[in-house]
Write an enzyme that holds these catalytic residues in place. Structure first.
Site, short mmCIF file in Angstrom:
data_model
loop_
_atom_site.label_atom_id
_atom_site.label_comp_id
_atom_site.label_asym_id
_atom_site.label_seq_id
_atom_site.Cartn_x
_atom_site.Cartn_y
_atom_site.Cartn_z
N SER A 248 0.68 -0.92 -0.02
CA SER A 248 -0.06 -0.08 0.09
C SER A 248 0.86 1.18 0.06
O SER A 248 2.07 1.15 0.09
CB SER A 248 -0.88 -0.20 1.19
N LYS A 249 0.26 2.39 0.03
CA LYS A 249 1.14 3.64 -0.15
C LYS A 249 2.02 3.56 1.12
O LYS A 249 3.07 4.25 0.83
CB LYS A 249 0.10 4.85 0.00
N ARG A 250 1.46 3.18 2.25
CA ARG A 250 2.45 3.23 3.34
C ARG A 250 3.75 2.62 3.11
O ARG A 250 4.85 2.93 3.61
CB ARG A 250 1.57 2.54 4.54
#
Ligand code: GLU
Length: 480
Positions: A248-250
């Site tokens: 994910s973006k994280r």
């Protein structure tokens, strides 16, 4: 596992088929790269298809971002990109052909009726599937009511896909219901469009994320009903974050444009990193494009999820930065440097940066750092001095030493060796270690406590500029 029997006579054709609902993310870029390399390895064709049939979520900006990302990574596709939505009439024509031959049928079930069917299935804890209620009915019973066209999927048997990455995967026919090919407004579904486009584009190898493995069973059943050749499938494991969770973006799952613009990565570094993410060739860590084309195969793709590791990517990037051509690096950092300076770089500035680049690039991990660490060469006097450097200049006796060095340098030949001798001479005469002189000197000349080798920096800056920077410091009042 099956070999490439079905399609070898046609030559390899691969495709990358992104849905333009966002940027080209890192997983998509890897899929594109694998398709590109496989096609090039076999002297085949690599095609691009924009799957823009979701009219609500597809945007022109996303199409542009995908093409831009592909170009940045130098993944040149053959021919024009195929726009899927523009081919709707062809997709519908294929569905109508199947309807005529009995491979598909009209389903007149209403939305309410289907909802009641699913509610009953839910209550009975059964999987939610279309129950085939119009499969064997006479379509005349539907009268003039709206209908969808459903695929008459095989029943009672099972299908096996000899996937090049996943191995043999078998699914019972009864797990797949009769999917919709044409909606009641006559528009084709995505599943139909993919099959028709792959066939019309002559695609021999479908290499994509393993989130599409289930779709492959529906697609190959349709392909079989149409009497078309089945492509070779290779479903590659999705990329996960270092913690094992889906990327994910994280985790740094950014668009490739962010790797270029925000993180200052080189395309060859991103490519090398993505190549190694889920594909291996012995212990080789750094693999350039020609080698990648020579070596790439589907057998080297691992079955386990690939782990995205931002640190490793940064390490690969630093490696390619060191290898990069100096003039190219000047071009790449120029926009950042100009933005920081608030003015355009002159030819002299560029020449200076290029001469300093050999050292600068060894100390930077990315283009952002490289631009920042290059700035001092081209700053306009009096140059900005950061807090650490200012402290060095403000130390007791530092200004006197700088003034003494200034006088010695004014007399010196302007070569790195002569400059060094002059600076050492001052340190010796003052009875201090070289660093006591060199550090404030560095601070004055570069505005920073760290820089490439001081004598080289002085040499490159030239006598007038270097002495001028020293003068600026000598006459400037110490900070309170
Ligand atoms: N458009 C699909 C996606 O972006 C890919 C479909 C395919 O490769 O068959 O996930």
């Amino acid at each position: 596992m099956g070999d490439e029997a079905p399609n070898t006579e046609r030559g390899v054709v691969t495709r990358f088929a992104p849905s333009p609902t966002g940027f080209l993310h890192i997983g998509g870029a890897r899929t594109a790269l694998f398709n590109y390399l496989y096609a090039r390895h076999h002297g085949g064709r690599f095609l691009l298809r924009i799957e823009d049939t979701d009219r609500v979520r597809s945007t022109d900006a996303a199409v542009a971002a995908i093409l831009d990302g592909m170009r940045w990574l130098d993944l040149d596709w053959d021919g024009d990109a195929v726009m899927q939505f523009a081919r709707s009439a062809r997709h519908a024509e294929v569905a109508r052909g199947l309807l005529a031959s009995g491979g598909a049928y009209k389903c007149f079930a209403t939305a309410d009726e289907l909802e009641a069917m699913r509610a009953a299935q839910r209550a009975a804890k059964q999987p939610l599937r279309y129950d085939g209620r119009w499969r064997d009915r006479d379509p005349a019973e539907g009268g003039g009511a709206p209908y969808v066209v459903r695929f008459r999927a095989p029943r009672g048997g099972h299908a096996t896909i000899a996937d090049k990455v996943q191995g043999n995967v078998t699914v019972a026919d009864d797990e797949l219901d009769d999917m919709v090919l044409l909606r009641s407004d006559g528009s084709p579904t995505y599943m139909l469009a993919v099959v028709v486009d792959d066939y019309d584009m002559g695609v021999t190898h479908v290499i994509r994320g393993d989130d599409h493995l289930n779709n492959a069973f529906r697609q190959r059943a349709l392909i079989e009903a149409l009497g078309w050749p089945e492509p070779v499938y290779a479903h590659i494991p999705l990329i996960h974050g270092a913690d094992g969770a889906k990327l994910s973006k994280r985790h740094g799952a950014l668009g490739v444009d962010a790797y270029r613009d925000e993180l200052g990565m080189l395309p060859e570094a991103v490519e090398n990193y993505l190549l190694k993410l889920g594909w291996g060739h012995g212990d080789d860590e750094f693999i350039r494009r020609p080698q990648a084309i020579e070596w790439f195969d589907l057998d080297g793709i691992g079955r386990g999820p690939a782990r995205f590791d931002a640190k490793k990517l940064a390490h690969v990037n630093a490696h390619y930065l060191r290898l990069a051509d100096d003039a190219r690096l000047v071009d790449l950092i120029a926009p950042r440097v100009e933005a920081a300076l608030g003015r355009a770089l002159s030819d002299t500035d560029r020449a200076l940066l290029q001469r300093g680049m050999g050292e600068l690039k060894l100390r930077a991990g990315d283009l952002v750092e490289l631009a920042t660490s290059s700035l001092f060469y081209v700053r306009t006097r009096p140059i900005a001095v950061d807090a650490d450097a200012q402290r060095l200049i403000d130390e007791a006796a530092a200004r006197d030493l700088i003034a003494t060095v200034r006088a010695a340098l004014a007399e010196a030949d302007w070569t790195a060796a002569a400059i060094e001798a002059a600076v050492r001479g001052v340190a010796d005469a003052a009875g201090v270690k070289l660093g006591k002189v060199a550090q404030p000197l560095r601070a004055a000349v570069t505005g920073s406590a760290t820089s490439p080798g001081l004598f080289e920096v002085l040499d490159l800056l030239g006598r007038d500029e270097a002495l001028g920077r020293l003068d600026d410091v000598i006459i400037r009042e110490p900070h309170a």
